[in-house]
Design a protein around this motif. Structure first.
Motif, PDB file in Angstrom:
ATOM      1  N   ASN A   1     -13.874 -22.795 -15.209  1.00  0.00           N
ATOM      2  CA  ASN A   1     -12.863 -21.709 -14.427  1.00  0.00           C
ATOM      3  C   ASN A   1     -12.173 -22.212 -13.413  1.00  0.00           C
ATOM      4  N   GLU A   2     -12.926 -23.047 -12.399  1.00  0.00           N
ATOM      5  CA  GLU A   2     -12.406 -23.696 -11.349  1.00  0.00           C
ATOM      6  C   GLU A   2     -11.129 -24.510 -11.860  1.00  0.00           C
TER       7      GLU A   2
ATOM      8  N   VAL B   1      -5.733 -26.500 -12.509  1.00  0.00           N
ATOM      9  CA  VAL B   1      -4.531 -26.745 -13.566  1.00  0.00           C
ATOM     10  C   VAL B   1      -3.240 -25.924 -13.513  1.00  0.00           C
ATOM     11  N   GLU B   2      -3.792 -24.465 -13.715  1.00  0.00           N
ATOM     12  CA  GLU B   2      -2.643 -23.518 -13.776  1.00  0.00           C
ATOM     13  C   GLU B   2      -1.890 -23.630 -12.635  1.00  0.00           C
ATOM     14  N   ALA B   3      -2.574 -23.619 -11.228  1.00  0.00           N
ATOM     15  CA  ALA B   3      -1.817 -23.649  -9.940  1.00  0.00           C
ATOM     16  C   ALA B   3      -0.983 -25.010 -10.055  1.00  0.00           C
ATOM     17  N   SER B   4      -1.346 -26.145 -10.560  1.00  0.00           N
ATOM     18  CA  SER B   4      -0.596 -27.303 -10.747  1.00  0.00           C
ATOM     19  C   SER B   4       0.769 -27.046 -11.608  1.00  0.00           C
ATOM     20  N   ILE B   5       0.468 -26.492 -12.806  1.00  0.00           N
ATOM     21  CA  ILE B   5       1.340 -26.108 -13.537  1.00  0.00           C
ATOM     22  C   ILE B   5       2.287 -25.168 -12.896  1.00  0.00           C
ATOM     23  N   ALA B   6       2.087 -24.111 -12.136  1.00  0.00           N
ATOM     24  CA  ALA B   6       3.038 -23.221 -11.234  1.00  0.00           C
ATOM     25  C   ALA B   6       3.677 -23.854 -10.232  1.00  0.00           C
ATOM     26  N   SER B   7       3.041 -24.833  -9.867  1.00  0.00           N
ATOM     27  CA  SER B   7       3.785 -25.622  -8.802  1.00  0.00           C
ATOM     28  C   SER B   7       4.847 -26.653  -9.291  1.00  0.00           C
ATOM     29  N   LEU B   8       4.629 -27.080 -10.377  1.00  0.00           N
ATOM     30  CA  LEU B   8       5.401 -28.146 -10.875  1.00  0.00           C
ATOM     31  C   LEU B   8       6.699 -27.216 -11.737  1.00  0.00           C
ATOM     32  N   GLU B   9       6.338 -26.058 -12.070  1.00  0.00           N
ATOM     33  CA  GLU B   9       7.386 -25.308 -12.747  1.00  0.00           C
ATOM     34  C   GLU B   9       8.175 -24.807 -11.655  1.00  0.00           C
TER      35      GLU B   9
END
Length: 258
Positions: free
Chosen positions: A84-85, A90-98
């Motif tokens: 989960n962590e 990964v989702e935070a990284s995706i959001a940042s890259l987006e």
């Protein structure tokens, strides 16, 4: 009464897609071994052993080394929480890259139309590129120069997903164990303390490339600004003094007996 199923090493190797050699190696290093013996003395893997094998393989898929996996499992870290962590990171990284992608698209559009990008657009893009926690980044920059900061970033990137667990799971657990030993009155020269320190230093070298200057600077940052580095504003300024002194005595003893 039901009897648990058991597996000999060859059968488990075939079922798991591993080699017998790999299972023997994991047994030798204490990561995973058959915990039951037959009446004839042959060792067999139990259902609980298979559960641990599944956890080892799941964590290895995330890029963790065997030492880290052993620590995670032996201290009772829930693999579901780890996943989960990891997913959250990964989702935070995706959001940042987006967000960065949108900023760059705006800049590209302005440049393509021969217009200078708005300063506010450039500032927003720079902020998105920063990535790290601002307070932690500033605290590190008060103790490390730009080249040292870049080395830490590059090494963490090279480690991949495993870097998150080394920093967020194993390293804090090592410090918790050390603090428990210190408060229990265990001498810093004791073998269990020296083993913890050796692993801490091994992890440190993964991130600093063996650069003693970076290692000393990071320790200084933690010693003087524990609240900023830990992300916990309630940590008192002297929180790490006793523990770092304890660990330094263990290091000094290890060097004197090497």
């Amino acid at each position: 009464m039901s009897i648990d199923q058991t597996w000999k090493v060859g059968a488990l190797a075939e079922a798991s897609g591993l080699t017998v050699r790999t299972l023997h190696h994991w047994d030798r290093i204490g990561l995973l071994g058959p915990s039951r013996r037959t009446a004839a003395g042959h060792r067999e893997y139990t259902e609980q052993d298979v559960v641990r094998l599944y956890q080892v393989l799941a964590l290895r898929r995330l890029g963790l080394g065997l030492e880290t996996i052993a620590t995670c499992l032996d201290v009772g870290v829930d693999p579901v929480r780890l996943v989960n962590e990891h997913l959250a990171a990964v989702e935070a990284s995706i959001a940042s890259l987006e967000a960065l992608r949108h900023r760059l698209a705006d800049i590209q559009g302005e440049l393509a139309s021969d217009r200078a990008p708005e300063i506010s657009t450039l500032i927003a893009a720079l902020g998105t590129m920063g990535g790290a926690d601002p307070e932690r980044e500033q605290a590190l920059r008060r103790h490390l120069d730009d080249d040292q900061i870049q080395t830490l970033h590059d090494r963490a990137t090279a480690l991949g997903p495993g870097a998150h667990y080394l920093l967020e799971v194993e390293w804090p657990e090592l410090y918790r164990r050390a603090e428990a030993l210190r408060t229990a009155g265990v001498e810093p020269t004791a073998p269990q303390v020296r083993k913890l320190v050796a692993r801490m230093d091994e992890l440190s070298s993964l991130f600093n490339g063996g650069d003693s200057g970076i290692s000393a600077a990071v320790r200084s940052a933690w010693r003087h600004e524990p609240a900023a580095l830990s992300g916990d504003p309630t940590v008192p300024a002297d929180a790490w003094h006793d523990l770092t002194a304890y660990l330094d005595r263990a290091r000094a003893h290890a060097r004197s007996t090497a």
